[in-house]
Design a protein around this motif. Structure first.
Motif, PDB file in Angstrom:
ATOM      1  N   GLY A 148       0.937  -1.093   0.142  1.00 16.68           N
ATOM      2  CA  GLY A 148      -0.157   0.037  -0.129  1.00 16.68           C
ATOM      3  C   GLY A 148       0.939   1.177  -0.048  1.00 16.68           C
ATOM      4  O   GLY A 148       2.048   1.211  -0.044  1.00 16.68           O
ATOM      5  N   ASP A 149       0.058   2.492   0.223  1.00 14.93           N
ATOM      6  CA  ASP A 149       1.032   3.647  -0.088  1.00 14.93           C
ATOM      7  C   ASP A 149       1.872   4.011   0.863  1.00 14.93           C
ATOM      8  O   ASP A 149       2.855   4.910   0.615  1.00 14.93           O
ATOM      9  N   SER A 150       1.523   3.471   2.115  1.00 13.31           N
ATOM     10  CA  SER A 150       2.618   4.212   3.171  1.00 13.31           C
ATOM     11  C   SER A 150       3.507   3.329   3.441  1.00 13.31           C
ATOM     12  O   SER A 150       3.480   2.302   3.650  1.00 13.31           O
ATOM     13  N   PHE A 151       5.068   4.058   3.420  1.00  9.87           N
ATOM     14  CA  PHE A 151       6.232   3.076   3.481  1.00  9.87           C
ATOM     15  C   PHE A 151       6.824   3.434   5.038  1.00  9.87           C
ATOM     16  O   PHE A 151       7.765   3.188   5.284  1.00  9.87           O
ATOM     17  N   ALA A 152       5.817   4.302   5.654  1.00  8.46           N
ATOM     18  CA  ALA A 152       6.298   4.872   6.942  1.00  8.46           C
ATOM     19  C   ALA A 152       6.673   3.580   7.880  1.00  8.46           C
ATOM     20  O   ALA A 152       5.887   3.070   8.107  1.00  8.46           O
ATOM     21  N   GLY A 153       8.048   3.543   8.583  1.00 11.53           N
ATOM     22  CA  GLY A 153       8.484   2.747   9.262  1.00 11.53           C
ATOM     23  C   GLY A 153       8.596   1.180   8.791  1.00 11.53           C
ATOM     24  O   GLY A 153       8.942   0.368   9.230  1.00 11.53           O
ATOM     25  N   MET A 154       8.649   1.372   7.191  1.00 11.18           N
ATOM     26  CA  MET A 154       9.031  -0.199   6.745  1.00 11.18           C
ATOM     27  C   MET A 154      10.590  -0.410   6.673  1.00 11.18           C
ATOM     28  O   MET A 154      11.246   0.614   6.402  1.00 11.18           O
ATOM     29  N   LYS A 155      10.955  -1.232   7.304  1.00 13.55           N
ATOM     30  CA  LYS A 155      12.321  -1.667   7.461  1.00 13.55           C
ATOM     31  C   LYS A 155      13.029  -2.496   6.225  1.00 13.55           C
ATOM     32  O   LYS A 155      12.701  -3.696   5.939  1.00 13.55           O
ATOM     33  N   VAL A 156      13.654  -1.671   5.449  1.00 12.33           N
ATOM     34  CA  VAL A 156      14.284  -2.243   4.231  1.00 12.33           C
ATOM     35  C   VAL A 156      15.776  -2.709   4.522  1.00 12.33           C
ATOM     36  O   VAL A 156      16.377  -1.517   4.840  1.00 12.33           O
ATOM     37  N   ALA A 157      16.224  -3.979   4.329  1.00 17.21           N
ATOM     38  CA  ALA A 157      17.623  -4.123   4.440  1.00 17.21           C
ATOM     39  C   ALA A 157      18.323  -4.130   3.173  1.00 17.21           C
ATOM     40  O   ALA A 157      17.761  -5.174   2.310  1.00 17.21           O
ATOM     41  N   ILE A 158      19.306  -3.449   2.580  1.00 22.31           N
ATOM     42  CA  ILE A 158      20.066  -3.701   1.463  1.00 22.31           C
ATOM     43  C   ILE A 158      21.134  -4.281   1.443  1.00 22.31           C
ATOM     44  O   ILE A 158      22.089  -3.875   2.226  1.00 22.31           O
ATOM     45  N   VAL A 159      21.252  -5.528   1.089  1.00 23.33           N
ATOM     46  CA  VAL A 159      22.531  -6.383   1.367  1.00 23.33           C
ATOM     47  C   VAL A 159      23.534  -6.632   0.258  1.00 23.33           C
ATOM     48  O   VAL A 159      23.083  -7.036  -0.791  1.00 23.33           O
ATOM     49  N   GLY A 160      24.887  -6.493   0.449  1.00 27.70           N
ATOM     50  CA  GLY A 160      25.833  -6.805  -0.401  1.00 27.70           C
ATOM     51  C   GLY A 160      26.720  -5.788  -0.831  1.00 27.70           C
ATOM     52  O   GLY A 160      27.051  -4.913   0.035  1.00 27.70           O
ATOM     53  N   ASP A 161      26.810  -5.603  -2.213  1.00 33.66           N
ATOM     54  CA  ASP A 161      27.833  -4.744  -2.683  1.00 33.66           C
ATOM     55  C   ASP A 161      27.452  -3.442  -2.892  1.00 33.66           C
ATOM     56  O   ASP A 161      27.147  -2.843  -4.115  1.00 33.66           O
ATOM     57  N   VAL A 162      27.201  -2.701  -1.713  1.00 33.16           N
ATOM     58  CA  VAL A 162      26.722  -1.165  -1.749  1.00 33.16           C
ATOM     59  C   VAL A 162      27.558  -0.429  -2.651  1.00 33.16           C
ATOM     60  O   VAL A 162      27.243   0.222  -3.292  1.00 33.16           O
ATOM     61  N   LYS A 163      28.843  -0.554  -2.357  1.00 34.50           N
ATOM     62  CA  LYS A 163      29.900   0.142  -2.750  1.00 34.50           C
ATOM     63  C   LYS A 163      29.742   0.304  -4.442  1.00 34.50           C
ATOM     64  O   LYS A 163      29.736   1.413  -4.822  1.00 34.50           O
ATOM     65  N   HIS A 164      29.421  -0.538  -5.121  1.00 32.67           N
ATOM     66  CA  HIS A 164      29.623  -0.631  -6.658  1.00 32.67           C
ATOM     67  C   HIS A 164      28.233  -0.254  -7.056  1.00 32.67           C
ATOM     68  O   HIS A 164      27.950  -0.371  -8.304  1.00 32.67           O
ATOM     69  N   SER A 165      27.182  -0.307  -6.281  1.00 32.49           N
ATOM     70  CA  SER A 165      25.678  -0.219  -6.809  1.00 32.49           C
ATOM     71  C   SER A 165      25.040   0.982  -7.111  1.00 32.49           C
ATOM     72  O   SER A 165      24.736   1.818  -6.049  1.00 32.49           O
ATOM     73  N   ARG A 166      24.971   1.353  -8.291  1.00 29.81           N
ATOM     74  CA  ARG A 166      24.031   2.476  -8.416  1.00 29.81           C
ATOM     75  C   ARG A 166      22.495   2.167  -8.164  1.00 29.81           C
ATOM     76  O   ARG A 166      22.004   2.995  -7.827  1.00 29.81           O
ATOM     77  N   ALA A 177      13.030   8.676   0.951  1.00 32.89           N
ATOM     78  CA  ALA A 177      11.866   9.880   0.586  1.00 32.89           C
ATOM     79  C   ALA A 177      10.488   9.404   0.680  1.00 32.89           C
ATOM     80  O   ALA A 177       9.670  10.392   1.258  1.00 32.89           O
ATOM     81  N   LEU A 178      10.309   8.125   0.648  1.00 32.72           N
ATOM     82  CA  LEU A 178       8.985   7.651   0.621  1.00 32.72           C
ATOM     83  C   LEU A 178       8.648   7.371   2.288  1.00 32.72           C
ATOM     84  O   LEU A 178       7.626   7.033   2.778  1.00 32.72           O
ATOM     85  N   GLY A 179       9.720   7.397   3.132  1.00 38.50           N
ATOM     86  CA  GLY A 179       9.450   7.264   4.554  1.00 38.50           C
ATOM     87  C   GLY A 179      10.059   5.985   5.018  1.00 38.50           C
ATOM     88  O   GLY A 179       9.852   5.505   6.314  1.00 38.50           O
ATOM     89  N   ALA A 180      10.587   4.938   4.214  1.00 42.33           N
ATOM     90  CA  ALA A 180      11.135   3.516   4.780  1.00 42.33           C
ATOM     91  C   ALA A 180      12.503   3.913   5.437  1.00 42.33           C
ATOM     92  O   ALA A 180      13.106   4.891   5.264  1.00 42.33           O
ATOM     93  N   GLU A 181      12.677   3.010   6.243  1.00 47.30           N
ATOM     94  CA  GLU A 181      14.262   3.059   6.939  1.00 47.30           C
ATOM     95  C   GLU A 181      14.901   1.852   6.430  1.00 47.30           C
ATOM     96  O   GLU A 181      14.878   0.927   6.486  1.00 47.30           O
ATOM     97  N   VAL A 182      16.075   2.503   5.874  1.00 51.52           N
ATOM     98  CA  VAL A 182      17.000   1.558   5.135  1.00 51.52           C
ATOM     99  C   VAL A 182      18.218   1.308   5.856  1.00 51.52           C
ATOM    100  O   VAL A 182      18.803   2.184   6.649  1.00 51.52           O
ATOM    101  N   THR A 183      18.612   0.015   5.824  1.00 46.24           N
ATOM    102  CA  THR A 183      19.866  -0.455   6.495  1.00 46.24           C
ATOM    103  C   THR A 183      20.610  -1.134   5.601  1.00 46.24           C
ATOM    104  O   THR A 183      20.115  -1.914   4.652  1.00 46.24           O
ATOM    105  N   LEU A 184      21.745  -0.474   5.493  1.00 47.36           N
ATOM    106  CA  LEU A 184      22.902  -1.173   4.652  1.00 47.36           C
ATOM    107  C   LEU A 184      23.648  -2.313   5.084  1.00 47.36           C
ATOM    108  O   LEU A 184      24.042  -2.039   6.143  1.00 47.36           O
ATOM    109  N   VAL A 185      23.727  -3.531   4.478  1.00 48.52           N
ATOM    110  CA  VAL A 185      24.463  -4.743   5.198  1.00 48.52           C
ATOM    111  C   VAL A 185      25.255  -4.972   4.072  1.00 48.52           C
ATOM    112  O   VAL A 185      24.992  -5.463   3.070  1.00 48.52           O
TER     113      VAL A 185
END
Ligand code: NCD
Length: 308
Positions: A148-166, A177-185
């Motif tokens: 649904g429309d609300s991303f507030a509080g959604m916990k997103v883990a982005i995992v892996g090769d963040v350094k080279h990733s566009r 920007a949409l309100g999710a909480e992003v963790t880089l792993v």
């Protein structure tokens, strides 16, 4: 809006507009004849200076479903760094009378430079390690279809090769920007050297992060971009960060698993995981067409004639 070079061109409001437009185009793509005349008479050129299957096909399908004419320019990788020849190529293409160029290039900033040279609209389809805005938009669209429309509080883990990733860069911008909480792993060697100002948390331990994750976003290990050994071996990487079936037992039952493709099965993601019911990897691809239709329509569908 004339160009889409990065997520900042849109902001939260613009992202919302793309996603709403994409809803109606998704409906179009499901019709028996999945085509509308919205961009009849417009010409969209794809210029890919880097290998791609899904992104190029996705843009070309999107343009065709909007009844635009399409041209493809596939470059080998040899004359890439010659700014002059890029300028010549772009001017030549423009002289044919075109409305938009979809550009992928291994150097960051190339779409922006082209936008400064010519009148056509430029869409960034991935520039170096910098951005890949339509990937982030289709990812946000896929999430929104599920949550649904609300991303507030959604916990997103982005995992892996963040350094080279566009993909990671564009997603951090769009999802936060949409309100999710992003963790880089990932391992420290695959994190960008300077994360100042990034609206993210960092973790080096995937197993700790998994139980509180709503969305597990797995990145491809970009071996072609790594000049040095950033981890001891692929096996070592897979042991600590590979998304295996055993590891997935720690992920909540209603979480979603995403990957931009192409996947290295057995490295960052196991074959079984990519086919897990929580995986929406194929939906991401399908949604990509509708989202790119929305972007092309936003840039070209105003009804104005060609500038030059
Ligand atoms: C991504 C890319 O090329 O940036 N793939 C894609 O566009 N679907 C991610 C990747 O190559 O890992």
């Amino acid at each position: 809006m004339k160009h889409l070079l990065g997520i900042d061109d849109l902001g939260a409001e613009g992202i919302g507009e793309v996603l709403r437009l994409a809803d109606s185009f998704l409906e179009v793509t499901r019709r028996d004849i999945p085509k509308v005349p919205a961009l009849r008479g417009k010409t969209v050129v794809s210029m890919f200076y880097e290998d791609s299957t899904r992104t190029r096909l996705s843009f070309e399908t999107a343009a065709k479903r909007l009844s635009a004419d399409t041209m493809t320019f596939s470059a080998g990788s040899s004359s890439l760094r010659k700014g002059e020849s890029l300028l010549d190529t772009v001017r030549t293409v423009e002289a044919m009378g075109i409305d938009a160029i979809v550009v992928r290039h291994k150097s960051s900033g190339v779409p922006q430079r082209i936008a400064g040279w010519i009148d056509a609209s430029i869409v960034n389809a991935g520039d170096g390690w910098h951005e890949h805005p339509t990937q982030a938009l289709l990812d946000a669209f896929t999430l929104r279809r599920h949550r649904g429309d609300s991303f507030a509080g959604m916990k997103v883990a982005i995992v892996g090769d963040v350094k080279h990733s566009r993909v990671a860069r564009s997603n951090v911008k769009a999802l936060s920007a949409l309100g999710a909480e992003v963790t880089l792993v990932g391992p420290p060697t695959l994190m960008p050297p300077n994360l100042e100002g990034w609206p993210v948390k960092i973790s080096y331990d995937l197993d700790v992060v998994l139980p509180t994750t709503d969305v597990l976003y797995v990145l491809r290990i970009q071996r072609e971009r790594q000049q040095e050994a950033l981890f001891p071996s692929l096996r070592e990487y897979a042991a600590r960060y590979g998304v295996t079936s055993e590891r997935l037992a720690r992920l909540p039952a209603d979480a979603l698993i995403m990957h931009p493709g192409p996947t290295n099965r057995g490295v960052e993601i196991d074959a079984l995981v990519a086919d897990d019911p929580r995986s929406v990897i194929n939906e991401q691809v399908a949604n990509g067409v509708a989202v790119r239709m929305a972007v092309l329509y936003m840039l070209l569908g105003s009804g104005e004639g060609r500038a030059a």
